[in-house]
Motif scaffolding. Structure first.
Motif, PDB file in Angstrom:
ATOM      1  N   THR A   1       0.598  -1.183  -0.105  1.00 27.50           N
ATOM      2  CA  THR A   1       0.098  -0.095  -0.055  1.00 27.50           C
ATOM      3  C   THR A   1       0.856   1.191  -0.068  1.00 27.50           C
ATOM      4  O   THR A   1       2.037   1.182  -0.089  1.00 27.50           O
ATOM      5  N   ASP A   2      -0.101   2.514  -0.142  1.00 24.66           N
ATOM      6  CA  ASP A   2       1.032   3.627  -0.241  1.00 24.66           C
ATOM      7  C   ASP A   2       1.544   3.936   1.222  1.00 24.66           C
ATOM      8  O   ASP A   2       2.684   4.427   1.173  1.00 24.66           O
ATOM      9  N   GLY A   3       1.002   3.308   2.131  1.00 21.47           N
ATOM     10  CA  GLY A   3       1.568   3.557   3.666  1.00 21.47           C
ATOM     11  C   GLY A   3       2.615   2.336   4.164  1.00 21.47           C
ATOM     12  O   GLY A   3       3.289   2.422   5.267  1.00 21.47           O
ATOM     13  N   ALA A   4       2.700   1.390   2.972  1.00 22.99           N
ATOM     14  CA  ALA A   4       3.699   0.038   3.729  1.00 22.99           C
ATOM     15  C   ALA A   4       4.882   0.457   3.788  1.00 22.99           C
ATOM     16  O   ALA A   4       5.832   1.316   3.050  1.00 22.99           O
ATOM     17  N   GLY A   5       5.667   0.080   4.886  1.00 23.36           N
ATOM     18  CA  GLY A   5       7.053  -0.039   4.867  1.00 23.36           C
ATOM     19  C   GLY A   5       7.735  -0.929   4.198  1.00 23.36           C
ATOM     20  O   GLY A   5       8.247  -1.893   4.493  1.00 23.36           O
TER      21      GLY A   5
END
Length: 325
Positions: free
Chosen positions: A133-137
Protein backbone atom coordinates in the motif's frame (compact mmCIF):
# COMPACT_ATOMS: atom_id res chain seq x y z
CA UNK A 1 11.43 -33.66 5.44
CA UNK A 2 10.86 -31.03 2.75
CA UNK A 3 8.89 -28.15 4.26
CA UNK A 4 9.64 -26.07 7.35
CA UNK A 5 7.53 -24.12 9.82
CA UNK A 6 9.98 -21.86 11.65
CA UNK A 7 9.15 -20.13 14.93
CA UNK A 8 11.59 -18.19 17.09
CA UNK A 9 10.75 -16.91 20.57
CA UNK A 10 13.24 -14.36 21.86
CA UNK A 11 13.70 -12.29 25.01
CA UNK A 12 16.31 -9.83 26.23
CA UNK A 13 17.01 -6.75 28.31
CA UNK A 14 20.09 -5.41 26.51
CA UNK A 15 19.35 -2.19 24.68
CA UNK A 16 22.59 -2.72 22.81
CA UNK A 17 25.64 -0.58 23.61
CA UNK A 18 25.12 3.14 24.32
CA UNK A 19 21.44 2.72 23.52
CA UNK A 20 22.13 1.07 20.16
CA UNK A 21 20.61 3.85 18.07
CA UNK A 22 20.87 7.50 17.13
CA UNK A 23 24.04 9.30 18.15
CA UNK A 24 25.89 6.19 19.30
CA UNK A 25 24.58 3.78 16.69
CA UNK A 26 27.96 2.64 15.38
CA UNK A 27 28.74 1.07 18.76
CA UNK A 28 25.90 -1.42 18.20
CA UNK A 29 26.69 -5.09 18.76
CA UNK A 30 24.92 -7.72 16.65
CA UNK A 31 23.69 -9.76 19.60
CA UNK A 32 22.08 -6.81 21.44
CA UNK A 33 18.33 -7.37 21.82
CA UNK A 34 15.82 -5.65 24.08
CA UNK A 35 12.26 -6.89 24.42
CA UNK A 36 11.62 -5.21 27.75
CA UNK A 37 12.06 -8.56 29.51
CA UNK A 38 9.11 -9.97 27.54
CA UNK A 39 9.13 -13.09 25.37
CA UNK A 40 8.27 -12.05 21.80
CA UNK A 41 7.69 -13.87 18.52
CA UNK A 42 10.84 -12.84 16.65
CA UNK A 43 10.25 -15.12 13.62
CA UNK A 44 7.26 -16.93 12.20
CA UNK A 45 7.34 -18.17 8.60
CA UNK A 46 6.72 -21.24 6.45
CA UNK A 47 8.97 -22.61 3.70
CA UNK A 48 8.06 -25.28 1.17
CA UNK A 49 9.42 -26.56 -2.18
CA UNK A 50 7.70 -26.46 -5.56
CA UNK A 51 9.33 -29.03 -7.80
CA UNK A 52 13.08 -29.53 -7.70
CA UNK A 53 14.25 -25.95 -8.23
CA UNK A 54 11.82 -23.58 -6.48
CA UNK A 55 11.23 -22.81 -2.81
CA UNK A 56 8.57 -20.45 -1.45
CA UNK A 57 9.07 -18.68 1.89
CA UNK A 58 6.49 -16.48 3.61
CA UNK A 59 4.98 -15.46 6.90
CA UNK A 60 3.86 -12.62 9.18
CA UNK A 61 7.28 -12.24 10.88
CA UNK A 62 9.97 -13.00 8.30
CA UNK A 63 13.31 -11.24 7.72
CA UNK A 64 14.67 -10.51 4.28
CA UNK A 65 17.66 -12.87 4.71
CA UNK A 66 15.25 -15.72 5.52
CA UNK A 67 14.18 -15.44 1.88
CA UNK A 68 17.69 -15.55 0.35
CA UNK A 69 19.27 -18.64 -1.14
CA UNK A 70 22.75 -17.52 -0.08
CA UNK A 71 24.15 -15.32 2.67
CA UNK A 72 27.13 -13.76 0.85
CA UNK A 73 29.84 -13.92 3.50
CA UNK A 74 32.00 -16.38 5.43
CA UNK A 75 32.65 -13.80 8.18
CA UNK A 76 32.10 -13.88 11.11
CA UNK A 77 31.35 -17.06 13.01
CA UNK A 78 31.09 -15.03 16.22
CA UNK A 79 29.20 -11.75 16.15
CA UNK A 80 30.48 -8.46 17.58
CA UNK A 81 30.25 -5.10 15.71
CA UNK A 82 26.92 -5.10 13.90
CA UNK A 83 28.31 -3.41 10.77
CA UNK A 84 30.51 -6.40 9.91
CA UNK A 85 27.52 -8.77 9.72
CA UNK A 86 25.91 -7.17 6.63
CA UNK A 87 28.29 -8.36 3.87
CA UNK A 88 29.54 -4.80 3.30
CA UNK A 89 26.21 -3.61 1.89
CA UNK A 90 23.77 -2.70 4.71
CA UNK A 91 21.45 -0.99 2.24
CA UNK A 92 21.06 -4.01 -0.03
CA UNK A 93 20.99 -6.44 2.92
CA UNK A 94 18.92 -4.27 5.26
CA UNK A 95 17.58 -7.25 7.28
CA UNK A 96 14.12 -5.68 7.34
CA UNK A 97 11.60 -7.67 9.38
CA UNK A 98 7.85 -7.91 8.79
CA UNK A 99 5.14 -9.72 6.88
CA UNK A 100 6.19 -10.92 3.44
CA UNK A 101 6.96 -13.68 0.98
CA UNK A 102 9.68 -14.68 -1.45
CA UNK A 103 10.68 -17.21 -4.09
CA UNK A 104 14.07 -18.92 -4.37
CA UNK A 105 15.27 -20.60 -7.57
CA UNK A 106 18.35 -22.83 -7.48
CA UNK A 107 20.04 -24.94 -10.12
CA UNK A 108 23.44 -26.38 -9.33
CA UNK A 109 25.61 -23.64 -7.77
CA UNK A 110 23.51 -20.81 -9.24
CA UNK A 111 20.61 -19.19 -7.38
CA UNK A 112 18.13 -16.38 -7.85
CA UNK A 113 16.06 -15.03 -4.96
CA UNK A 114 13.36 -12.36 -4.95
CA UNK A 115 11.13 -11.23 -2.09
CA UNK A 116 8.89 -8.50 -0.74
CA UNK A 117 7.96 -7.62 2.83
CA UNK A 118 6.31 -4.79 4.71
CA UNK A 119 7.69 -3.77 8.10
CA UNK A 120 4.24 -2.52 9.16
CA UNK A 121 2.12 -5.22 7.52
CA UNK A 122 0.27 -5.66 10.82
CA UNK A 123 -1.27 -2.17 10.41
CA UNK A 124 -4.51 -2.53 8.45
CA UNK A 125 -4.75 1.20 7.61
CA UNK A 126 -3.45 1.52 4.01
CA UNK A 127 -2.35 5.11 4.70
CA UNK A 128 -0.07 4.14 7.58
CA UNK A 129 0.74 0.48 6.91
CA UNK A 130 -0.42 -2.65 5.17
CA UNK A 131 1.01 -4.79 2.39
CA UNK A 132 1.93 -3.14 -0.95
CA UNK A 133 0.00 0.00 0.00
CA UNK A 134 1.03 3.67 -0.10
CA UNK A 135 1.68 3.52 3.63
CA UNK A 136 3.54 0.21 3.66
CA UNK A 137 7.09 0.05 4.93
CA UNK A 138 8.12 -1.75 1.77
CA UNK A 139 11.38 -3.61 1.23
CA UNK A 140 11.87 -5.67 -1.95
CA UNK A 141 15.10 -7.58 -2.63
CA UNK A 142 16.49 -9.56 -5.55
CA UNK A 143 19.76 -11.48 -5.32
CA UNK A 144 21.77 -13.38 -7.92
CA UNK A 145 24.49 -15.67 -6.57
CA UNK A 146 26.98 -18.27 -7.70
CA UNK A 147 28.24 -20.30 -4.75
CA UNK A 148 30.22 -23.55 -5.08
CA UNK A 149 31.24 -25.31 -1.87
CA UNK A 150 34.03 -23.01 -0.61
CA UNK A 151 33.62 -19.69 -2.45
CA UNK A 152 30.99 -17.50 -4.02
CA UNK A 153 29.96 -14.16 -5.40
CA UNK A 154 26.59 -12.43 -5.07
CA UNK A 155 24.92 -9.26 -6.31
CA UNK A 156 21.80 -7.84 -4.70
CA UNK A 157 19.33 -5.01 -5.29
CA UNK A 158 16.88 -3.67 -2.69
CA UNK A 159 14.10 -1.14 -3.05
CA UNK A 160 13.06 0.38 0.28
CA UNK A 161 10.48 3.01 1.17
CA UNK A 162 12.59 5.07 3.53
CA UNK A 163 9.86 7.69 3.68
CA UNK A 164 7.76 5.00 5.43
CA UNK A 165 10.47 4.12 7.90
CA UNK A 166 12.58 1.48 6.13
CA UNK A 167 16.06 2.90 6.50
CA UNK A 168 19.48 1.74 7.61
CA UNK A 169 19.90 0.23 11.05
CA UNK A 170 21.86 2.80 13.07
CA UNK A 171 24.64 0.30 13.77
CA UNK A 172 25.62 0.36 10.09
CA UNK A 173 25.87 4.06 9.32
CA UNK A 174 27.11 7.46 10.34
CA UNK A 175 24.42 9.64 11.86
CA UNK A 176 23.94 11.72 8.64
CA UNK A 177 23.69 8.54 6.53
CA UNK A 178 21.18 7.04 8.94
CA UNK A 179 19.00 10.17 8.62
CA UNK A 180 19.43 10.30 4.83
CA UNK A 181 18.16 6.73 4.44
CA UNK A 182 14.80 7.84 5.85
CA UNK A 183 14.35 10.87 3.60
CA UNK A 184 12.85 9.10 0.61
CA UNK A 185 12.69 6.01 -1.56
CA UNK A 186 16.05 4.24 -1.79
CA UNK A 187 17.61 1.93 -4.36
CA UNK A 188 20.52 -0.06 -2.94
CA UNK A 189 23.05 -2.31 -4.66
CA UNK A 190 25.54 -4.70 -3.11
CA UNK A 191 28.36 -6.82 -4.52
CA UNK A 192 29.94 -9.37 -2.18
CA UNK A 193 32.41 -12.25 -2.51
CA UNK A 194 33.94 -14.81 -0.18
CA UNK A 195 36.42 -17.68 -0.18
CA UNK A 196 37.20 -20.38 2.42
CA UNK A 197 40.27 -22.67 2.45
CA UNK A 198 39.53 -26.36 2.20
CA UNK A 199 41.51 -27.02 5.38
CA UNK A 200 42.06 -24.79 8.41
CA UNK A 201 45.59 -23.45 8.83
CA UNK A 202 47.61 -20.30 8.22
CA UNK A 203 45.34 -19.13 5.39
CA UNK A 204 42.10 -17.48 6.57
CA UNK A 205 38.73 -17.27 4.94
CA UNK A 206 38.34 -13.98 3.08
CA UNK A 207 35.08 -12.05 2.74
CA UNK A 208 34.53 -8.67 1.17
CA UNK A 209 31.68 -6.49 0.02
CA UNK A 210 30.75 -3.05 -1.28
CA UNK A 211 27.42 -1.24 -1.15
CA UNK A 212 25.88 1.90 -2.63
CA UNK A 213 22.47 3.42 -1.92
CA UNK A 214 20.72 6.10 -3.97
CA UNK A 215 18.15 8.24 -2.11
CA UNK A 216 15.38 9.99 -4.05
CA UNK A 217 13.91 12.93 -2.09
CA UNK A 218 11.17 14.08 -4.46
CA UNK A 219 8.61 13.38 -1.75
CA UNK A 220 10.14 16.21 0.33
CA UNK A 221 9.41 18.78 -2.36
CA UNK A 222 13.12 19.26 -3.15
CA UNK A 223 13.26 17.96 -6.72
CA UNK A 224 16.66 17.09 -8.20
CA UNK A 225 18.26 16.85 -4.74
CA UNK A 226 19.43 13.31 -4.12
CA UNK A 227 22.03 11.55 -1.99
CA UNK A 228 24.41 8.65 -2.52
CA UNK A 229 25.59 6.45 0.36
CA UNK A 230 28.61 4.11 0.30
CA UNK A 231 30.06 1.32 2.46
CA UNK A 232 32.62 -1.52 2.26
CA UNK A 233 34.42 -4.08 4.40
CA UNK A 234 36.97 -6.92 4.39
CA UNK A 235 36.78 -9.77 6.90
CA UNK A 236 39.39 -12.47 7.62
CA UNK A 237 38.83 -15.49 9.84
CA UNK A 238 41.11 -18.38 10.86
CA UNK A 239 39.49 -21.61 12.09
CA UNK A 240 40.91 -24.00 14.69
CA UNK A 241 43.52 -21.52 15.95
CA UNK A 242 45.74 -23.16 18.62
CA UNK A 243 43.07 -25.81 19.22
CA UNK A 244 40.07 -27.28 17.41
CA UNK A 245 36.92 -25.20 17.68
CA UNK A 246 38.63 -21.89 18.40
CA UNK A 247 38.66 -19.09 15.82
CA UNK A 248 40.40 -15.77 15.24
CA UNK A 249 38.74 -12.95 13.30
CA UNK A 250 39.86 -9.58 11.96
CA UNK A 251 37.73 -7.13 9.98
CA UNK A 252 37.97 -3.53 8.83
CA UNK A 253 35.99 -1.20 6.60
CA UNK A 254 33.99 2.00 6.37
CA UNK A 255 30.42 2.07 7.74
CA UNK A 256 27.84 3.73 5.48
CA UNK A 257 28.44 7.42 4.87
CA UNK A 258 26.90 10.11 2.66
CA UNK A 259 29.42 10.27 -0.14
CA UNK A 260 27.63 12.55 -2.57
CA UNK A 261 24.70 14.95 -2.68
CA UNK A 262 23.45 16.24 -6.02
CA UNK A 263 21.66 19.56 -6.03
CA UNK A 264 21.36 21.84 -3.00
CA UNK A 265 22.88 20.10 0.02
CA UNK A 266 21.35 22.77 2.24
CA UNK A 267 17.88 21.58 1.24
CA UNK A 268 18.71 18.30 3.02
CA UNK A 269 20.30 19.95 6.03
CA UNK A 270 23.91 19.74 4.79
CA UNK A 271 24.10 16.00 5.31
CA UNK A 272 27.14 15.35 3.11
CA UNK A 273 29.55 13.36 5.24
CA UNK A 274 33.19 12.28 5.48
CA UNK A 275 33.83 8.55 5.96
CA UNK A 276 35.10 6.97 9.13
CA UNK A 277 36.80 3.61 9.68
CA UNK A 278 35.90 0.66 11.84
CA UNK A 279 37.79 -2.50 12.76
CA UNK A 280 37.49 -5.40 15.15
CA UNK A 281 39.69 -8.23 16.37
CA UNK A 282 38.24 -11.21 18.24
CA UNK A 283 39.32 -14.63 19.47
CA UNK A 284 36.69 -17.24 20.26
CA UNK A 285 37.57 -19.85 22.92
CA UNK A 286 35.42 -22.96 22.72
CA UNK A 287 35.67 -23.84 26.41
CA UNK A 288 33.34 -26.86 26.19
CA UNK A 289 30.83 -28.11 23.64
CA UNK A 290 28.26 -25.82 25.28
CA UNK A 291 30.27 -22.78 26.40
CA UNK A 292 32.34 -20.28 24.42
CA UNK A 293 34.12 -17.10 25.55
CA UNK A 294 34.98 -14.38 23.04
CA UNK A 295 37.16 -11.39 23.96
CA UNK A 296 37.23 -8.66 21.32
CA UNK A 297 38.79 -5.27 20.67
CA UNK A 298 36.87 -2.78 18.52
CA UNK A 299 37.74 0.64 17.11
CA UNK A 300 35.88 3.51 15.46
CA UNK A 301 37.80 6.43 13.94
CA UNK A 302 34.64 8.53 13.73
CA UNK A 303 32.05 7.33 16.23
CA UNK A 304 30.03 10.51 16.65
CA UNK A 305 27.85 12.56 14.28
CA UNK A 306 28.90 15.85 12.71
CA UNK A 307 32.58 15.46 13.64
CA UNK A 308 35.61 15.94 11.44
CA UNK A 309 37.51 12.85 10.32
CA UNK A 310 40.35 13.96 12.64
CA UNK A 311 38.05 14.28 15.66
CA UNK A 312 37.43 11.90 18.50
CA UNK A 313 37.90 8.16 18.09
CA UNK A 314 36.85 5.22 20.23
CA UNK A 315 38.77 2.10 21.24
CA UNK A 316 36.76 -0.38 23.27
CA UNK A 317 36.75 -3.97 24.39
CA UNK A 318 34.26 -6.64 25.34
CA UNK A 319 34.07 -10.21 26.57
CA UNK A 320 31.08 -12.24 25.42
CA UNK A 321 30.18 -15.56 27.04
CA UNK A 322 27.71 -17.83 25.27
CA UNK A 323 25.91 -20.88 26.69
CA UNK A 324 24.16 -23.36 24.42
CA UNK A 325 22.01 -26.10 25.84
Amino acid sequence: GKDLLYTRLRAGNMDNVFGGAGTYGLFAQEYGFDSGNAVVVNRLYYSFPIGENFTVVGGPVVRMDDMLAVWPSAYPSDMTYDFFTYAGAPGAYNLALGGGAGVIFTTGDFSLSTSYLSTNANDSNPNTGGFMTDGAGSSATTQIAYAPSNWGVAAAYTYASGDNGVGLYAGNASFPADLASLLGVSNSFGLSAWWMPEESGLIPSVSTGFGVTYINTDNLGVDDVDAELYSWYIGLEWDDVFTDGNSLGLAFGQPTWVGKVTGDDGALGNIEDTPGYAWELFYKFQVTDNISVTPAITYLSKPFPSQDSDGLNALSGLIKTQFKF
